[in-house]
Design a protein around this motif. Structure first.
Motif, PDB file in Angstrom:
ATOM      1  N   ALA A   1       8.104  63.937  23.881  1.00  0.00           N
ATOM      2  CA  ALA A   1       7.079  62.900  23.785  1.00  0.00           C
ATOM      3  C   ALA A   1       7.622  61.740  22.966  1.00  0.00           C
ATOM      4  CB  ALA A   1       5.809  63.447  23.139  1.00  0.00           C
ATOM      5  N   ASP A   2       7.209  60.523  23.344  1.00  0.00           N
ATOM      6  CA  ASP A   2       7.637  59.357  22.580  1.00  0.00           C
ATOM      7  C   ASP A   2       6.623  59.033  21.488  1.00  0.00           C
ATOM      8  OD1 ASP A   2       5.539  58.150  23.906  1.00  0.00           O
ATOM      9  OD2 ASP A   2       6.792  56.884  25.159  1.00  0.00           O
ATOM     10  N   ASP A   3       6.799  57.906  20.832  1.00  0.00           N
ATOM     11  CA  ASP A   3       5.923  57.513  19.723  1.00  0.00           C
ATOM     12  C   ASP A   3       4.472  57.321  20.147  1.00  0.00           C
ATOM     13  OD1 ASP A   3       8.119  57.577  18.136  1.00  0.00           O
ATOM     14  OD2 ASP A   3       8.397  55.416  18.071  1.00  0.00           O
ATOM     15  N   GLU A   4       4.269  56.967  21.407  1.00  0.00           N
ATOM     16  CA  GLU A   4       2.914  56.737  21.912  1.00  0.00           C
ATOM     17  C   GLU A   4       2.326  57.973  22.577  1.00  0.00           C
ATOM     18  OE1 GLU A   4       3.462  53.372  24.429  1.00  0.00           O
ATOM     19  OE2 GLU A   4       3.656  51.981  22.745  1.00  0.00           O
ATOM     20  N   GLU A   5       2.994  59.131  22.373  1.00  0.00           N
ATOM     21  CA  GLU A   5       2.572  60.425  22.922  1.00  0.00           C
ATOM     22  C   GLU A   5       2.656  60.515  24.448  1.00  0.00           C
ATOM     23  OE1 GLU A   5       2.135  63.113  20.991  1.00  0.00           O
ATOM     24  OE2 GLU A   5       2.630  61.768  19.349  1.00  0.00           O
ATOM     25  N   TRP A   6       3.452  59.648  25.080  1.00  0.00           N
ATOM     26  CA  TRP A   6       3.738  59.812  26.508  1.00  0.00           C
ATOM     27  C   TRP A   6       4.703  60.971  26.628  1.00  0.00           C
ATOM     28  CZ3 TRP A   6       1.782  57.068  30.605  1.00  0.00           C
ATOM     29  CH2 TRP A   6       1.025  55.950  30.295  1.00  0.00           C
ATOM     30  N   GLN A   7       4.399  61.920  27.492  1.00  0.00           N
ATOM     31  CA  GLN A   7       5.266  63.087  27.642  1.00  0.00           C
ATOM     32  C   GLN A   7       6.134  62.956  28.878  1.00  0.00           C
ATOM     33  OE1 GLN A   7       2.941  66.666  27.457  1.00  0.00           O
ATOM     34  NE2 GLN A   7       2.892  66.561  25.241  1.00  0.00           N
ATOM     35  N   TYR A   8       7.327  63.504  28.774  1.00  0.00           N
ATOM     36  CA  TYR A   8       8.271  63.480  29.882  1.00  0.00           C
ATOM     37  C   TYR A   8       9.165  64.713  29.797  1.00  0.00           C
ATOM     38  CZ  TYR A   8      11.103  61.383  26.175  1.00  0.00           C
ATOM     39  OH  TYR A   8      11.742  61.135  24.990  1.00  0.00           O
ATOM     40  N   THR A   9       9.820  65.024  30.909  1.00  0.00           N
ATOM     41  CA  THR A   9      10.697  66.185  30.989  1.00  0.00           C
ATOM     42  C   THR A   9      11.878  66.014  30.036  1.00  0.00           C
ATOM     43  OG1 THR A   9      10.122  66.437  33.307  1.00  0.00           O
ATOM     44  CG2 THR A   9      12.082  67.594  32.567  1.00  0.00           C
ATOM     45  N   CYS A  10      12.228  67.076  29.362  1.00  0.00           N
ATOM     46  CA  CYS A  10      13.347  67.051  28.417  1.00  0.00           C
ATOM     47  C   CYS A  10      14.633  66.682  29.158  1.00  0.00           C
ATOM     48  CB  CYS A  10      13.497  68.415  27.744  1.00  0.00           C
ATOM     49  SG  CYS A  10      14.862  68.486  26.565  1.00  0.00           S
ATOM     50  N   THR A  11      15.336  65.674  28.638  1.00  0.00           N
ATOM     51  CA  THR A  11      16.564  65.225  29.278  1.00  0.00           C
ATOM     52  C   THR A  11      17.778  66.060  28.872  1.00  0.00           C
ATOM     53  OG1 THR A  11      16.826  63.605  27.508  1.00  0.00           O
ATOM     54  CG2 THR A  11      15.776  62.849  29.521  1.00  0.00           C
ATOM     55  N   VAL A  12      17.641  66.911  27.867  1.00  0.00           N
ATOM     56  CA  VAL A  12      18.758  67.749  27.430  1.00  0.00           C
ATOM     57  C   VAL A  12      18.826  69.022  28.263  1.00  0.00           C
ATOM     58  CG1 VAL A  12      19.747  69.037  25.502  1.00  0.00           C
ATOM     59  CG2 VAL A  12      18.698  66.809  25.102  1.00  0.00           C
ATOM     60  N   CYS A  13      17.712  69.741  28.382  1.00  0.00           N
ATOM     61  CA  CYS A  13      17.710  71.019  29.112  1.00  0.00           C
ATOM     62  C   CYS A  13      17.241  70.866  30.566  1.00  0.00           C
ATOM     63  CB  CYS A  13      16.839  72.044  28.391  1.00  0.00           C
ATOM     64  SG  CYS A  13      15.077  71.655  28.398  1.00  0.00           S
ATOM     65  N   GLY A  14      16.755  69.703  30.930  1.00  0.00           N
ATOM     66  CA  GLY A  14      16.280  69.489  32.305  1.00  0.00           C
ATOM     67  C   GLY A  14      14.886  70.027  32.534  1.00  0.00           C
ATOM     68  N   GLY A  15      14.190  70.398  31.483  1.00  0.00           N
ATOM     69  CA  GLY A  15      12.813  70.854  31.610  1.00  0.00           C
ATOM     70  C   GLY A  15      12.618  72.351  31.629  1.00  0.00           C
ATOM     71  N   ASP A  16      13.699  73.118  31.561  1.00  0.00           N
ATOM     72  CA  ASP A  16      13.522  74.585  31.602  1.00  0.00           C
ATOM     73  C   ASP A  16      13.417  75.217  30.213  1.00  0.00           C
ATOM     74  OD1 ASP A  16      16.157  74.495  30.784  1.00  0.00           O
ATOM     75  OD2 ASP A  16      16.954  75.514  32.547  1.00  0.00           O
ATOM     76  N   GLY A  17      13.670  74.455  29.155  1.00  0.00           N
ATOM     77  CA  GLY A  17      13.507  74.966  27.797  1.00  0.00           C
ATOM     78  C   GLY A  17      14.675  75.772  27.270  1.00  0.00           C
ATOM     79  N   ALA A  18      15.707  75.956  28.093  1.00  0.00           N
ATOM     80  CA  ALA A  18      16.861  76.756  27.675  1.00  0.00           C
ATOM     81  C   ALA A  18      18.122  75.909  27.712  1.00  0.00           C
ATOM     82  CB  ALA A  18      17.033  77.957  28.588  1.00  0.00           C
ATOM     83  N   PHE A  19      18.979  76.121  26.739  1.00  0.00           N
ATOM     84  CA  PHE A  19      20.271  75.440  26.688  1.00  0.00           C
ATOM     85  C   PHE A  19      21.327  76.480  26.386  1.00  0.00           C
ATOM     86  CE2 PHE A  19      23.599  72.760  24.899  1.00  0.00           C
ATOM     87  CZ  PHE A  19      23.641  71.761  25.848  1.00  0.00           C
ATOM     88  N   PHE A  20      22.204  76.735  27.353  1.00  0.00           N
ATOM     89  CA  PHE A  20      23.209  77.789  27.242  1.00  0.00           C
ATOM     90  C   PHE A  20      24.574  77.202  26.915  1.00  0.00           C
ATOM     91  CE2 PHE A  20      19.946  79.337  30.138  1.00  0.00           C
ATOM     92  CZ  PHE A  20      19.625  80.535  29.536  1.00  0.00           C
ATOM     93  N   PRO A  21      25.450  77.981  26.304  1.00  0.00           N
ATOM     94  CA  PRO A  21      26.810  77.499  26.060  1.00  0.00           C
ATOM     95  C   PRO A  21      27.445  77.066  27.383  1.00  0.00           C
ATOM     96  CG  PRO A  21      26.442  79.576  24.924  1.00  0.00           C
ATOM     97  CD  PRO A  21      25.245  79.335  25.813  1.00  0.00           C
ATOM     98  N   GLY A  22      28.038  75.899  27.373  1.00  0.00           N
ATOM     99  CA  GLY A  22      28.656  75.368  28.582  1.00  0.00           C
ATOM    100  C   GLY A  22      27.778  74.390  29.336  1.00  0.00           C
ATOM    101  N   ASP A  23      26.478  74.353  29.041  1.00  0.00           N
ATOM    102  CA  ASP A  23      25.590  73.374  29.662  1.00  0.00           C
ATOM    103  C   ASP A  23      25.942  71.982  29.146  1.00  0.00           C
ATOM    104  OD1 ASP A  23      24.246  75.340  31.003  1.00  0.00           O
ATOM    105  OD2 ASP A  23      22.388  75.183  29.840  1.00  0.00           O
TER     106      ASP A  23
END
Length: 58
Positions: free
Chosen positions: A18-40
Motif C-alpha cells: 500500500a502507498d501513503d494514500e492507502e491504495w493497494q497493489y500487488t507486491c512487486t517483489v514476490c509477484g503477489g504470492d507472499g513467498a520469496f525463495f532463494p534464487g528468486d
C-alpha cells in the motif's frame, strides 16, 4: 501455506503493498504470492508504470 523463512519481507506474506494514500497493489517483489525463495529475482518481470506522483498505473 508459506514457510516462515520464505515469507516476502516487502509485503510480510500478504502479497499486497500500500502507498501513503492507502491504495493497494500487488507486491512487486514476490509477484503477489507472499513467498520469496532463494534464487528468486527481486526485480519485477516488467517495467513499472507510474504517474507524476509515483503511483502505480496497473
Amino acid at each position: 501455506m508459506v514457510n516462515r523463512k520464505n515469507v516476502c519481507k516487502a509485503c510480510e506474506g500478504t502479497g499486497m503493498l500500500a502507498d501513503d494514500e492507502e491504495w493497494q497493489y500487488t507486491c512487486t517483489v514476490c509477484g503477489g504470492d507472499g513467498a520469496f525463495f532463494p534464487g528468486d529475482r527481486a526485480e519485477p518481470a516488467r517495467p513499472i508504470n507510474v504517474d507524476e506522483n509515483n503511483r502505480l498505473l496497473d
